[in-house]
Each structure stands twice: as C-alpha cells, then as structure tokens.
Write a protein that holds these residues in place. Structure first.
Motif, PDB file in Angstrom:
ATOM      1  N   TRP A  68       0.738  -1.188   0.023  1.00  0.00           N
ATOM      2  CA  TRP A  68      -0.118   0.058   0.091  1.00  0.00           C
ATOM      3  C   TRP A  68       0.811   1.260  -0.118  1.00  0.00           C
ATOM      4  CZ3 TRP A  68      -4.530  -1.094  -1.668  1.00  0.00           C
ATOM      5  CH2 TRP A  68      -5.100  -2.340  -1.426  1.00  0.00           C
ATOM      6  N   PRO A  69       0.574   2.515  -0.749  1.00  0.00           N
ATOM      7  CA  PRO A  69       1.327   3.519  -0.931  1.00  0.00           C
ATOM      8  C   PRO A  69       1.510   4.125   0.340  1.00  0.00           C
ATOM      9  CG  PRO A  69      -0.977   3.894  -1.597  1.00  0.00           C
ATOM     10  CD  PRO A  69      -0.990   2.300  -1.223  1.00  0.00           C
ATOM     11  N   THR A  71       3.212   7.987   2.385  1.00  0.00           N
ATOM     12  CA  THR A  71       2.624   9.291   2.278  1.00  0.00           C
ATOM     13  C   THR A  71       3.390   9.957   1.115  1.00  0.00           C
ATOM     14  OG1 THR A  71       2.150   9.062   4.652  1.00  0.00           O
ATOM     15  CG2 THR A  71       2.315  11.345   3.561  1.00  0.00           C
ATOM     16  N   GLN A  73       4.342   8.757  -1.809  1.00  0.00           N
ATOM     17  CA  GLN A  73       3.990   8.050  -3.003  1.00  0.00           C
ATOM     18  C   GLN A  73       2.523   9.074  -3.268  1.00  0.00           C
ATOM     19  OE1 GLN A  73       4.086   3.963  -1.942  1.00  0.00           O
ATOM     20  NE2 GLN A  73       5.228   3.679  -3.917  1.00  0.00           N
ATOM     21  N   ILE A  74       1.844   8.936  -2.378  1.00  0.00           N
ATOM     22  CA  ILE A  74       0.438   9.816  -2.550  1.00  0.00           C
ATOM     23  C   ILE A  74       0.405  11.263  -2.769  1.00  0.00           C
ATOM     24  CG2 ILE A  74      -1.657  10.468  -1.214  1.00  0.00           C
ATOM     25  CD1 ILE A  74      -1.477   7.798   0.541  1.00  0.00           C
ATOM     26  N   GLU A 492      -4.399   0.434  -9.639  1.00  0.00           N
ATOM     27  CA  GLU A 492      -2.924   1.125  -9.107  1.00  0.00           C
ATOM     28  C   GLU A 492      -2.059   1.053  -9.972  1.00  0.00           C
ATOM     29  OE1 GLU A 492      -3.983   1.847  -4.297  1.00  0.00           O
ATOM     30  OE2 GLU A 492      -2.620   0.489  -4.908  1.00  0.00           O
ATOM     31  N   LEU A 515      -5.407   1.268   4.203  1.00  0.00           N
ATOM     32  CA  LEU A 515      -4.641   2.495   4.212  1.00  0.00           C
ATOM     33  C   LEU A 515      -4.209   3.186   5.488  1.00  0.00           C
ATOM     34  CD1 LEU A 515      -6.443   3.968   0.910  1.00  0.00           C
ATOM     35  CD2 LEU A 515      -3.994   3.080   1.219  1.00  0.00           C
ATOM     36  N   ASN A 518      -3.043   6.726   6.161  1.00  0.00           N
ATOM     37  CA  ASN A 518      -2.964   7.499   4.869  1.00  0.00           C
ATOM     38  C   ASN A 518      -4.289   7.484   4.036  1.00  0.00           C
ATOM     39  OD1 ASN A 518      -0.259   8.196   4.826  1.00  0.00           O
ATOM     40  ND2 ASN A 518       0.327   6.083   3.988  1.00  0.00           N
ATOM     41  N   TYR A 522      -5.015   9.751   0.737  1.00  0.00           N
ATOM     42  CA  TYR A 522      -5.482   9.035  -0.387  1.00  0.00           C
ATOM     43  C   TYR A 522      -6.384   9.557  -1.258  1.00  0.00           C
ATOM     44  CZ  TYR A 522      -5.412   4.752  -3.224  1.00  0.00           C
ATOM     45  OH  TYR A 522      -5.595   3.625  -4.318  1.00  0.00           O
ATOM     46  N   ALA A 525      -5.955  12.965  -2.794  1.00  0.00           N
ATOM     47  CA  ALA A 525      -5.303  12.896  -3.785  1.00  0.00           C
ATOM     48  C   ALA A 525      -6.269  12.586  -5.024  1.00  0.00           C
ATOM     49  CB  ALA A 525      -3.863  12.197  -3.730  1.00  0.00           C
ATOM     50  N   LEU A 527      -7.218   9.772  -5.732  1.00  0.00           N
ATOM     51  CA  LEU A 527      -6.691   8.177  -6.078  1.00  0.00           C
ATOM     52  C   LEU A 527      -8.154   7.434  -5.923  1.00  0.00           C
ATOM     53  CD1 LEU A 527      -3.340   8.117  -4.214  1.00  0.00           C
ATOM     54  CD2 LEU A 527      -3.841   8.326  -6.711  1.00  0.00           C
ATOM     55  N   LEU A 534      -0.965   6.559  -9.167  1.00  0.00           N
ATOM     56  CA  LEU A 534       0.282   6.000  -8.285  1.00  0.00           C
ATOM     57  C   LEU A 534       1.258   5.573  -9.215  1.00  0.00           C
ATOM     58  CD1 LEU A 534      -1.453   4.362  -5.353  1.00  0.00           C
ATOM     59  CD2 LEU A 534       0.115   6.163  -5.113  1.00  0.00           C
TER      60      LEU A 534
END
Length: 630
Positions: A68-69, A71, A73-74, A492, A515, A518, A522, A525, A527, A534
């Motif tokens: 999972w991404p 902070t 990456q987001i 993703e 998440l 985050n 998320y 952003a 997403l 991502l």
C-alpha cells in the motif's frame, strides 16, 4: 521502408524487480479483521490453458508495507496530473527562423513554395473561417473495401451501442470502387450521423504534387489519403481514427481535454523509439526543411517525459487552429517515395503531446517465439494490438495492429492486457532487435511467458439478483474482498481494467482500513477516482543515460534494459468478475463481428464476398461435414 532501430546496451542491467501480487501477509491481516474468509481464496484459481500454466510466472510476496502506498507516493500522485496539464502550456515559443531551412530535394522545395502561397490565399482563409463558423466536432474514419469496413462496423457498433457516443462521423474512402451507395446508406441508417466522403471524386489540391505522381503504387501505402482526410474534413476539431482502433471510453471527453484545448493537438506514443539523433531521422529533418537540433528540442518540449515515436492509429486535431499544419503534413506525405525510406510512414510526420506510453494486448500463439540460443521456435505471447491511454492514464483506445476484424476471418482472443510499458522492457522483450534471450519470428513481436506476471480478478463469492452498474451485490459479503483487492491493485498499476462505481463504493471501508493513517490523503489526492496516478507518478517509463562529449555535444543515449516481468491482466469477456466499460467494449467488439457475419446481407458491399468466402462459422461446419481422408 522501416527505420532500423538503433539500440545501445548497458554492460550492467538494472536488477529485476517483481511487481506486487496478492500476498499471504495481507490475506492473514484481512482474516484477522474479519474481512476475508478462506472461501474467498477459491476465486484465485487460474483459468489458463495447460500450455500457459506450464510457463506462467508468479510474483513473490512483497515485503510488509510494500503493498500500500506511502505518504510520499500519495503526494507525488496528487501532483502528477497538475504538472502534466501545466506542461502543455509551457511549450516555448521559438522563432521559425531558428529551425527552418530550405527543404531538399529540389522538388520538395518547389512544392513548398506552392503550399506557402496557398496558405496565404483568400481561398484557404475562407475554408478555415467556414469550419470555425460551423464549430462542429466529430470523428474521421478512413475505410473502404470489405476488410476495413468490417473493422469499421465493429468500431461503430461499440461506439454507438456500448459507449453511447453521439459525435458525427465522416467515413472517408480513397477510391470510388471501395464503397457503394447502398452500403454507406445502410451504415448511416444504423449508426448515423455519418457523412460519406469519396476522396477520389473531390478536386485534387493543385498546390500539392500531381495526383498521378502521389498515387503511384508501392511507396505511398495510402498515407497521403489518410492525411488528406484532415484537409477535406468539415469539422472544426476532429478525432482521426483508424478503422481498427476501437475506443474504450467515449472519446467526446478527449476533445475537452485541457492539453488539447491548449495545444490544439493530442497524439499517442508508439512502443518504440528511434534515437533522436539517428542518421535516418536527421536526414528526414533536412529533407523537409528543419534544422535537426533546434527542431528536435522544440518538439521534445511538448512530449513530457517521453521521447517516443508517434502511433497514428488515433490522433486529435484542431482543424481551425492547425489547418496549416494539416496542409504541411499533406505536403510531407506526398513525398513518400523519398521520405518513407527514413520514416515509418505517416505516423512519424506528427508530433506528440501525451506522456503515457501504450500497453499491450497479446494473444498466445504457437511457434511464434524464437529462442536465440537454440534457434528453436516455441509458443509465446504475440502482440495483437496496443492500448492507448488519456493524459490521466485512463484506457482510451485499443488499436488492433495484428489479426484485425475482417469478414470470413477469426479475430484472436486477447489473453493478456498490460498497463503502460517502459521502453527498457519493450526493448528487452518486444522488439525485432530484442536484447533478451528470445525474439519474435520475423515481423512478429512476441514475448515469452516469463515476461509477464499474470493476474486474474476472481469472481465474487456470492451473488444476488440485486443488479447495480453491472455488478451483482453479494448477500453474504457487502464487499467481495478478494475480487476487489485484485481489481484495485491492477488499477493502481494502470492496467486498463476500467472502473466499476458500485464495487468501488461498496469496498471503500475495506480500502480505508488497509490504508489506515493514509486514507484521508489518499482520498484527497483523487486516488479513489484515479488510482492509476500512483503508477504514472512513480514509473520511469523511458529511463536513458545520455552522455556528453568534452565539447558538450550529445551522443546517442545508452538505453537501460530491464527484464522485470510486466504485470498483466487476464481478462474474461463473457463472465467478468467486475463489469466495466472496458470489459463491455472488449466483449462488444467480438459480438459485433459475430453480428456482422450473421447480418452481412444488410450491406451491399459484402454480397460478392459472402458468396465467395462464407463466414468462419459456416466454414467450420462445412469442414466437419467432410469425410475424413483414409
């Protein structure tokens, strides 16, 4: 007449990295939270054929926290789309005198003067003014003859009946014998509004090369007619679409794209890239009257992070803002006898504005893959077409470049679909000069099974009769966890599965629980709507090392090759685990071809063809009825 690809191999390759796959630690975590039971895992059984199972690659489990991404990456994903849109507005203005030189040879220079005079004429200005006054947007499709019309019918049927696109269509053919009045009338009745344009009956543009010269066989390949359809169009802005390029989403949105509104053009990249300073490319620039280094820098400013060749199966053009560019493209393509020795045809005569590379649609084929060490042929994944994306990485077009829909033939089943492919992966696996251990047999692009991580989306455990958005809500599970996780991770990674709003909404709590801290970032952003950002924000699609000499001149880049397997979706058209506009378009294309074979009598063009060549199903029945040879 193809350009040879010049590849430069680094001595040390980038270490291979496996894309993440559903991991045991994650499944254990879901069990602990009561979100997943062992019965969910039944859906992960592979439906591959025995041949594919024998060679299928699976990915190792990622380390905890890798799935999972973060902070960072987001945050990068949130910034990505803004930068891509802003980049189109930052293309520098460069005086023409810095990059324009007299074209060569003499014939091109003489014709150049005539085109310049036409662009300054009242006739040209009146033509552009009329287009602007109409203000109509539409789609231009070049097609004529049974084979191309077969693909056109598939595209029109999906466009109107699956994607519900209402844009008018100009159907263009290049020779009178390629179309008849009854066929165009039948197309118009069923999928109009459609206007037929016969280029053969239109006045020849006197400011271009003579018709008998341009239409010589063997070197033009119809590219002049394709570009001429732009100058013949009545649209103010248009999507120029090959008959075998099928939209995967309603293309009306592309005409509203911020980059298109800013620049007046949107072009889509090819898999491959000819080095910008190659001898052939430099020769072509000189011929058309461009100073190579200055012009190359100017064009590159509009390409974002990519420096690839352009793929012209689909392109968008503002024919008011760039009516002159269409004329210059026609001028260039009228000299195909000279230029196509240095270019790949009409596609290399356009620039490019998008920065998302294509993905691959592949089919499993026997004896199409050549093992270099043994020179033995074996089975592999052959390229059947390319998936093109919009600026945000949403699936936009499927361009079938091999085994196209045609009357009496059988369109290959698309068994794998990937997301945007890095150039270093393409050059390792999917090139005629592939640097990996295998290569496609001549003129085919084929990759081994080990080049992919195949990922299925499992069916939901339970279904009820409560249908919404094509997805059946299970009574036993509000969110089918295993189905959702596989589907979401593919999205993703920008694999073009398409989205399903009902499933997304039902599984928002599951996603938030994974998440954790985050989750809010998320969602902020964007997403939740566009998880593919991502991948686009973090991927280095065209990583190259460019060296400079002591005199500060650029030398050919050394391409970084990569044997990392690409994540690929194994789509199920008939019984999709998650029904999306993409799965409906894919299924609709095959259904459209079956429909044509059953209803071809409605189109006069197929009368002679059907008598001489019965549809595939009929051929198979006839074959079964024949006695076996003893």
């Amino acid at each position: 007449m193809a350009l040879p690809m010049v590849l430069f191999l680094l001595k040390q390759r980038v270490p291979a990295k496996q894309p993440p796959a559903p991991a045991p630690f994650l499944l254990d975590k879901l069990r602990e939270q009561g979100l997943l039971t062992d019965s969910h895992l039944l859906g992960h059984a592979s439906s591959s054929t025995s041949q594919q199972q024998a060679a299928q690659t699976t990915a190792p489990a990622p380390a905890p926290g890798a799935l999972w991404p973060s902070t960072q990456q987001i945050a990068a994903a949130a910034q990505y789309f803004k930068e891509e849109v802003a980049g189109a507005k930052q293309r520098p203005a460069v005086p023409a005198k810095k990059y324009v030189i007299p074209p060569e040879p003499f014939d091109m220079r003489r014709q150049h003067k005539q085109v310049s005079a036409y662009l300054a004429s009242p006739e040209f200005k009146a033509k552009v003014a009329a287009r602007k006054a109409r203000g109509q947007r539409g789609i231009i499709i070049n097609a004529g003859g049974p084979n191309l019309i077969s693909s056109t019918i598939v595209t029109l049927k999906v466009l109107r009946e699956v994607l519900h696109c209402s844009l008018p269509v100009e159907l263009v053919w290049h020779a009178t014998e390629e179309m008849d009045n009854a066929t165009i009338a039948a197309l118009r009745r069923r999928w109009g509004p459609i206007v037929g344009i016969n280029l053969d009956s239109m006045p020849w543009p006197s400011h271009h090369r003579a018709k008998e010269v341009v239409q010589q066989p063997n070197w033009n390949q119809g590219f002049f007619g394709k570009v001429m359809s732009l100058t013949a169009s009545s649209f103010a802005s248009a999507l120029l679409l090959d008959a075998d390029s099928m939209p995967l989403a309603n293309p009306e949105g592309l005409l509203d794209d911020a980059s298109f509104e800013t620049t007046g053009n949107l072009f889509f990249p090819d898999f491959w890239s000819t080095p910008a300073n190659s001898q052939q490319r430099s020769l072509a620039y000189d011929m058309v009257g461009l100073e190579h280094d200055e012009a190359q820098a100017l064009l590159a400013a509009g390409k974002g992070r990519l420096q690839r060749d352009t793929e012209s199966g689909q392109l968008l053009f503002d024919l008011v803002k760039h009516a002159d560019v269409a004329e210059w493209a026609l001028w260039i393509n009228s000299f195909g006898d000279v230029l196509y020795k240095a270019l790949w045809g009409d596609k290399d005569t356009y620039s490019m504005a998008f920065a998302v590379p294509p993905g691959a649609a592949l089919t499993w084929r026997n004896s199409s893959l050549l093992v270099k060490a043994t020179q033995q042929k074996t089975a592999g994944w052959q390229l059947a077409g390319m998936l093109q994306f919009d600026a945000a990485g949403q699936p936009a077009f499927l361009h079938r470049t091999m085994n196209k829909f045609s009357w009496g033939g059988e369109a290959w089943h698309l068994g794998l679909i990937t997301g945007p492919l890095p150039l270093r992966w393409v050059n390792y696996y999917l090139s005629q000069d592939a640097q990996g251990p295998t290569v496609g047999v001549p003129y085919d692009y084929v990759a081994p099974a080990s080049a992919f991580v195949q990922w299925h989306i499992p069916q939901p455990l339970a279904r009820s009769t409560a249908q919404t958005d094509g997805w059946a809500v299970g009574q036993e599970e509000a969110c089918p966890a295993a189905t959702f996780l596989a589907y979401w991770r593919l999205r993703e990674h920008a694999v073009p599965t398409g989205s399903n709003a009902s499933l997304d909404s039902a599984c928002t709590p599951l996603l938030a629980s994974l998440l954790r801290s985050n989750a809010a970032a998320y969602a902020a952003a964007g997403l939740l709507q566009q998880p593919q950002l991502l991948e686009l924000a973090s991927a280095e699609f065209d990583r190259v090392i460019t060296r400079r000499t002591h005199s500060n001149k650029l030398v050919p880049p050394e391409e970084v090759l990569d044997s990392t397997p690409a994540l690929a979706w194994v789509p199920d058209y008939l019984h999709p685990a998650v029904d999306t506009i993409v799965s409906r378009a894919l299924a609709g294309s095959y259904q459209a071809m079956q429909w044509l074979q059953q209803h071809a009598v409605q189109f006069a063009m197929f009368a002679n063809v059907t008598a001489a060549q019965p549809p595939l199903a009929q051929q198979q029945q006839q074959q079964k009825a024949r006695p076996a040879r003893g």
